[in-house]
Design a protein around this motif. Structure first.
Motif, PDB file in Angstrom:
ATOM      1  N   LYS A 229       0.828  -1.211   0.000  1.00 44.59           N
ATOM      2  CA  LYS A 229       0.000   0.000   0.000  1.00 44.59           C
ATOM      3  C   LYS A 229       0.862   1.260   0.000  1.00 44.59           C
ATOM      4  O   LYS A 229       0.647   2.186  -0.788  1.00 44.59           O
ATOM      5  CB  LYS A 229      -0.928   0.021   1.238  1.00 44.59           C
ATOM      6  N   THR A 230       1.829   1.286   0.913  1.00 42.39           N
ATOM      7  CA  THR A 230       2.610   2.517   1.062  1.00 42.39           C
ATOM      8  C   THR A 230       3.515   2.750  -0.148  1.00 42.39           C
ATOM      9  O   THR A 230       3.606   3.878  -0.646  1.00 42.39           O
ATOM     10  CB  THR A 230       3.439   2.483   2.361  1.00 42.39           C
TER      11      THR A 230
ATOM     12  N   ARG B 222       7.594   7.841   5.226  1.00 40.16           N
ATOM     13  CA  ARG B 222       7.888   7.431   3.842  1.00 40.16           C
ATOM     14  C   ARG B 222       7.116   8.281   2.836  1.00 40.16           C
ATOM     15  O   ARG B 222       7.586   8.546   1.730  1.00 40.16           O
ATOM     16  CB  ARG B 222       7.520   5.951   3.647  1.00 40.16           C
TER      17      ARG B 222
ATOM     18  N   ASP C 125       6.106  -7.714 -10.537  1.00 40.44           N
ATOM     19  CA  ASP C 125       7.488  -8.075 -10.891  1.00 40.44           C
ATOM     20  C   ASP C 125       7.909  -9.407 -10.282  1.00 40.44           C
ATOM     21  O   ASP C 125       8.877 -10.025 -10.736  1.00 40.44           O
ATOM     22  CB  ASP C 125       8.442  -6.950 -10.431  1.00 40.44           C
TER      23      ASP C 125
HETATM   24  N1  LIG Z   1       9.091  -6.674  -5.442  1.00 40.99           N
HETATM   25  C1  LIG Z   1       8.216  -5.749  -5.029  1.00 40.99           C
HETATM   26  N2  LIG Z   1       8.185  -5.399  -3.746  1.00 40.99           N
HETATM   27  C2  LIG Z   1       7.284  -4.481  -3.366  1.00 40.99           C
HETATM   28  C3  LIG Z   1       6.383  -3.877  -4.267  1.00 40.99           C
HETATM   29  N3  LIG Z   1       5.592  -3.036  -3.582  1.00 40.99           N
HETATM   30  C4  LIG Z   1       5.996  -3.096  -2.302  1.00 40.99           C
HETATM   31  N4  LIG Z   1       7.026  -3.954  -2.163  1.00 40.99           N
HETATM   32  C5  LIG Z   1       7.772  -4.275  -0.944  1.00 40.99           C
HETATM   33  O1  LIG Z   1       6.930  -4.942  -0.027  1.00 40.99           O
HETATM   34  C6  LIG Z   1       7.222  -4.538   1.308  1.00 40.99           C
HETATM   35  C7  LIG Z   1       5.973  -3.986   1.963  1.00 40.99           C
HETATM   36  O2  LIG Z   1       5.558  -2.830   1.239  1.00 40.99           O
HETATM   37  P1  LIG Z   1       4.717  -1.680   1.927  1.00 40.99           P
HETATM   38  O3  LIG Z   1       4.458  -0.662   0.899  1.00 40.99           O
HETATM   39  O4  LIG Z   1       5.358  -1.247   3.198  1.00 40.99           O
HETATM   40  O5  LIG Z   1       3.388  -2.481   2.298  1.00 40.99           O
HETATM   41  P2  LIG Z   1       2.113  -1.964   3.116  1.00 40.99           P
HETATM   42  O6  LIG Z   1       0.931  -2.644   2.526  1.00 40.99           O
HETATM   43  O7  LIG Z   1       2.089  -0.494   3.158  1.00 40.99           O
HETATM   44  O8  LIG Z   1       2.412  -2.549   4.569  1.00 40.99           O
HETATM   45  P3  LIG Z   1       1.678  -2.171   5.958  1.00 40.99           P
HETATM   46  O9  LIG Z   1       1.497  -0.681   6.010  1.00 40.99           O
HETATM   47  O10 LIG Z   1       2.625  -2.675   6.982  1.00 40.99           O
HETATM   48  O11 LIG Z   1       0.386  -2.927   5.948  1.00 40.99           O
HETATM   49  C8  LIG Z   1       8.346  -3.517   1.199  1.00 40.99           C
HETATM   50  O12 LIG Z   1       9.572  -4.159   1.387  1.00 40.99           O
HETATM   51  C9  LIG Z   1       8.204  -3.011  -0.224  1.00 40.99           C
HETATM   52  O13 LIG Z   1       9.418  -2.537  -0.756  1.00 40.99           O
HETATM   53  C10 LIG Z   1       6.456  -4.257  -5.635  1.00 40.99           C
HETATM   54  O14 LIG Z   1       5.725  -3.779  -6.516  1.00 40.99           O
HETATM   55  N5  LIG Z   1       7.390  -5.200  -5.957  1.00 40.99           N
END
Ligand SMILES: Nc1nc2c(ncn2[C@@H]2O[C@H](COP(=O)(O)OP(=O)(O)OP(=O)(O)O)[C@@H](O)[C@H]2O)c(=O)[nH]1
Ligand SMILES: [Zn+2]
Ligand SMILES: [Zn+2]
Ligand SMILES: [Zn+2]
Ligand SMILES: [Zn+2]
Length: 277
Positions: free
Chosen positions: A103-104, A135, A227
């Motif tokens: 999400k982030t 972030r 990816d």
């Molecule tokens: N390979 C890959 N990794 C990704 C991608 N998007 C996010 N990530 C990785 O996945 C992990 C979690 O990503 P976040 O964006 O923090 O996920 P989130 O849903 O916001 O997580 P919470 O806020 O904890 O629920 C991080 O290490 C990111 O770099 C993507 O498109 N490809």
């Protein structure tokens, strides 16, 4: 809402004290807001669901009463948030997924592409830390973090509390990143115009049918981390079928925030949403 996690108690009692009194009305919302903004509802803040409170019918019935009361109260506050946003021409989306689905990172990349052209704002919820807000800072949009502490979801009251700080004049798009959780956030309206479910391909194609409440309430689904596909046995066709099983009209995006693949049609869609407001 989930029966066991204690959402209906605001979680604190269920998690930390274990003696829920099952009345749920512990958050002390005074509800003395003036209704100067023209909606005309019954405003029954007692047992607004019309069910009588029959303790003798057993705990299940009692618990359902409480849940309905909490959700009705939340829905009511969410309606106020939506009115507030509508009055300012803001389109709001509520992003929901399991922890770590991306999400982030998606919001970071989205703001980098959009915030110069359309005024955006972000509210982000996590149980603890302001990591996500940090972030998302410096991407051209105001950001407010809500730390929900014991609670596993954002609710309308908390979101309503930060709206005036984060939604500045001229804002067109509000992104609300919910607490990472596939279950409880789906039950709590925040005043968004709709929910967007994210599912990373690493989580498996069966999640839409395992967690149907969220996916049935999300007209838009974003499949993230495309990816990673070469490293997985993810069955895209089956995933799409599963999404459509619970939400036949779902609009599905496939993208990678990491590589930028699919980002353009996603942001085009958001630009269009902002334009319709
Ligand atoms: N390979 C890959 N990794 C990704 C991608 N998007 C996010 N990530 C990785 O996945 C992990 C979690 O990503 P976040 O964006 O923090 O996920 P989130 O849903 O916001 O997580 P919470 O806020 O904890 O629920 C991080 O290490 C990111 O770099 C993507 O498109 N490809
Ligand atoms: Zn729960
Ligand atoms: Zn009201
Ligand atoms: Zn996040
Ligand atoms: Zn919850």
């Amino acid at each position: 809402m989930c029966r066991d996690c204690g959402c209906e108690q605001g979680n604190e009692r269920a998690y930390f004290h274990g003696h829920a009194d099952a009345h749920g009305n512990d958050h002390g919302h005074a509800h003395d807001h003036p209704h100067a903004h023209g909606h005309d509802h019954a405003h029954d803040h007692g047992n607004g669901n019309g069910l009588d409170h029959h303790r003798e019918e057993g705990d299940d019935r009692h618990r359902i009463d409480v849940e309905m009361r909490v959700l009705a109260h939340n829905d009511h506050l969410a309606a106020h948030n939506r009115e507030w946003l509508d009055a300012r021409g803001v389109f709001a989306v509520n992003l929901i997924s399991s922890p770590g689905s991306g999400k982030t990172l998606l919001l970071e990349r989205t703001l980098e592409r959009m915030a110069r052209h359309v005024a955006c704002a972000v509210v982000v919820g996590d149980q603890q830390t302001d990591n996500d807000a940090r972030r998302l800072a410096g991407k051209g949009a105001p950001v407010r973090q809500i730390e929900t502490k014991s609670s596993c979801h954002l609710d309308a009251e908390r979101v309503g509390g930060v709206l005036p700080e984060v939604v500045t004049e001229g804002t067109r798009l509000l992104f609300i990143e919910n607490v990472g959780n596939l279950v409880c956030p789906a039950a709590f309206e925040l005043g968004e115009h709709f929910k967007i479910a994210l599912l990373s391909v690493a989580e498996g194609e069966d999640k839409p049918i395992k967690y149907p409440v969220l996916f049935s309430r999300s007209p838009v689904v974003v499949l993230t981390k495309m990816d990673l596909l070469p490293h997985l046995d993810f069955d895209m066709a089956r995933c799409r079928r599963n999404i459509r099983t619970v939400r036949p009209d779902a609009k599905i995006f496939e993208l990678s925030a990491r590589t930028g693949e699919g980002m353009e049609s996603w942001t085009d869609y958001l630009f269009e949403l902002a334009r319709t407001k």
